[in-house]
Scaffold this motif. Sequence first.
Motif: not given
Length: 888
Positions: A255-261, A340-347
């Motif tokens: 899982v690729a995570v960032s500092a977003s909710a 790999i699990i990633a989040g949908k782009p929020l930009r």
Amino acid sequence: MNRPDPDALLARVQSETSTRTRGKLKIFLGYAAGVGKTYAMLQAARQRKEQSIDVVVAYAETHGRQETDALLEGLEILPRKTIEYRGVTLSDMDLDAVLARKPQLALVDELAHTNAEGMRHPKRVQDVLEILDAGIDVYTTLNIQHLESLNDVVAQITGVYVRETLPDSILDTADDIELIDLPPEELLQRLRDGKVYVPEQAQRALNKFFRQGNLTALREMTLRRAAMRVDDQMRDYMRTRAIPGPWAAGERLMVAVSASALGEKLVRRARHLADELNAAWFVVFVETREQLRLSQSQQDQLARTLHLAEELGAQTQTLAANEIVPALMDFARAHNITKIIAGKPLRPRWQEFLRGSLVQQLIRASGEIDVYVVSAQAESAAQSLRASWRPHAPFIRYVYAALLIAAATILSLLVDPFLSNTNLAMFYLLAVVIAALFLGRGPSVFASVLGVLAFDFIFVPPLLNFAVNDTEYVLTFIALFAVGLVVSELTARVREQADAARQREQDNAALYALSRDLAVTANSKDILRALETNAALVFDRRVTILLPGKTGKELKPIAGDGAELAENEYGVALWAYEHGQTAGRDTDTLPAAKMRFVPLKTARGILGVIGVTRSDESKPLSPSQRRMFDTFASLVATAIERIQLADTARQAQVRQETEELQNALLNSVSHDLRTPLVSITGALTSLQEDAALDDATRHALIENARGETERLNRLVGNLLDMTRVEAGALHLRLEPSDMQDAIGSALEQLERRLQGREVRVQLPEDLPLVPMDFALIVQVLVNLIDNALKYSQAPIEIRAHAQSTQIQVQVLDRGIGIPSAELPYIFDRLYRVQRPEMVSGTGMGLAICKGIVEAHGGTITAENRLGGGTLITFTLPLKNISDATKRG
């Protein structure tokens, strides 16, 4: 022949070993309130009580249901603990009462409950874990919507976001799960009949959460989760018994995570997918230069995401890299990741067009690895965008950028008559570089735009107008703007990398400084001083170290701030030590404490705890500071372990030397003890058995026995004196005494040994009194004279004379002397000069002399005389004569 899986067998053995001392957990699992979980738990408890099992009700919530209250009759119910919170009296389970009562089985209702503030743990599940660690079995209840991994799914189905959640690992590690099921229609009827909530609450529940569609979905989730548990048990059974089956190849998720909710939702979805695939999973965060620009709220969000992943059973990893996608793919290939699990782009789309989409880059670079993209809810996306957008720098920096452009404009106006417009553009480019270097990326981009506009308005015809007559200037503007953006980006990137390298250098320097200081420490107080110094510089914190006492059940602070720990703070420290977990401020255990306590763990176990607090107690440790402090704790634990191992080695060496001394002592004195005993026994036997002996013979035998008895007495006396000297138990009774009397007493004791030998005593008439223990100094003289008698047949001399601050006594002989190489060792215990001729002795006499003389504050030396023989000199101080006179 199929053989059992060794890894499965090892895991099974380890699990069985741990459960021998740990209590067993049984969860009564349901899909909603009112299905009968508490009722079933109490029924099962009554059956156990009928089997003579010691059962207590630690906490049970019946909600006033009569049939449930009836099941409590006959069961021991522990009193609840009351606590005042904002003027309201709250009651909750008394954890300490359960541990003190120590039943065989404790009933704890509502496992996902959040405790009142001021309790030991924020969550009841943590109380249950501590009860289990104490060896007490627990029955508890749980609804499916409280599982952390299902939190988002439940919110999507029911429209209700459940706040009280617990890690899925609690359900996974439970020893037994009993599914409590009830058709939704019957549950709704019970709700209408008032058997679940009171009428007003029941009506609100029917209108919101308790809709048939919601209940059906929750019931399906519960049944699926229970089926997954049964399937896992069946797989374990088949593996441990080598039963062949259609085993699928193992999946591994990343899982690729960032500092977003969105990170928390990704973690929950990954946990759910990992359960379905029975796969190992990793949560990875790539720390790039942009990490330096994260706000405190974003850093806290990232820390919560990683903590949630660890709670749900993931392996977390933080990677330092310049680019995110290559770092993720390198990790995926190194760890054999299959999905790999990633989040949908929020930009927004325009930002993706300018900066690129990480998801698209990940998909293109993934190759054979599947990529799952998880969407975000609208409110989560908006929240993440609001949190991620912020000015690149404070407003004042943009003002400085404008001033730089103004300065470049003024300078260009001054040199305009001498340079072409193309050359003037270089001044604006220089201003952009300066802005990027000292002000940051945002101000530098602003300076680039402002510089193009200023150059066009002031220097490009028509002047004082943004219109452009010559199209060549359009290319100049584009080039100037593009070069400004590239230069600002590259300069800002170099600056950020330098800042990151500087931060890493500071961290490494702090760790090196602490390691260097700890390397030279010799005791726990030195370790505390080293830690205090470095913690004050790095964290601006006050620290203390608490180590276990002799009993191992209490902690004693080393001298420092911790010497005055409050009672409640000491209780937190003791809990952290006993359970091997971090506790106190900013943790999930006793968070109301003022200090944070970190256990000192090594391979040998838990050596103690470190307590840390800050002068400004309102500001918590940041995630990076927590990691750094945990590293500090590991270094301190290693240093303490080193000191303890050194102490253990010294004690072992002392014990070994003591054993060697005892063996050498026995070997040395065995012959000397046996010889006089044989002589005495022979003389007494002759006197007893032969009555015809004449008087002269009888007298000679008696005198021989008497002489050997005196010799034996001196030998035993030397043994006792040696023991007292070695043990440091030589207590002096100083009295002003005459050295001449001491010499006379020594000669009197050796009267039989001196028969036929000449002793010359030379003493001045004005010899002063000496503060000494008379009996011990006589023993010194006896040993020295006896030693001279053994090795010399010539007359023995004894001299004494007073000096300014001491008296000097000498014993001289004309014997065979001592080899020069052995002179430094003759006062060592059990040391004997190696000679061809055998001379009886134990090697204790001179060592005893040295111990007695040095206890008086004097000295003793030996040297060879000119012409042959030995000179032994000892001195005694005269300065304490007045004090000795008072004591006498």
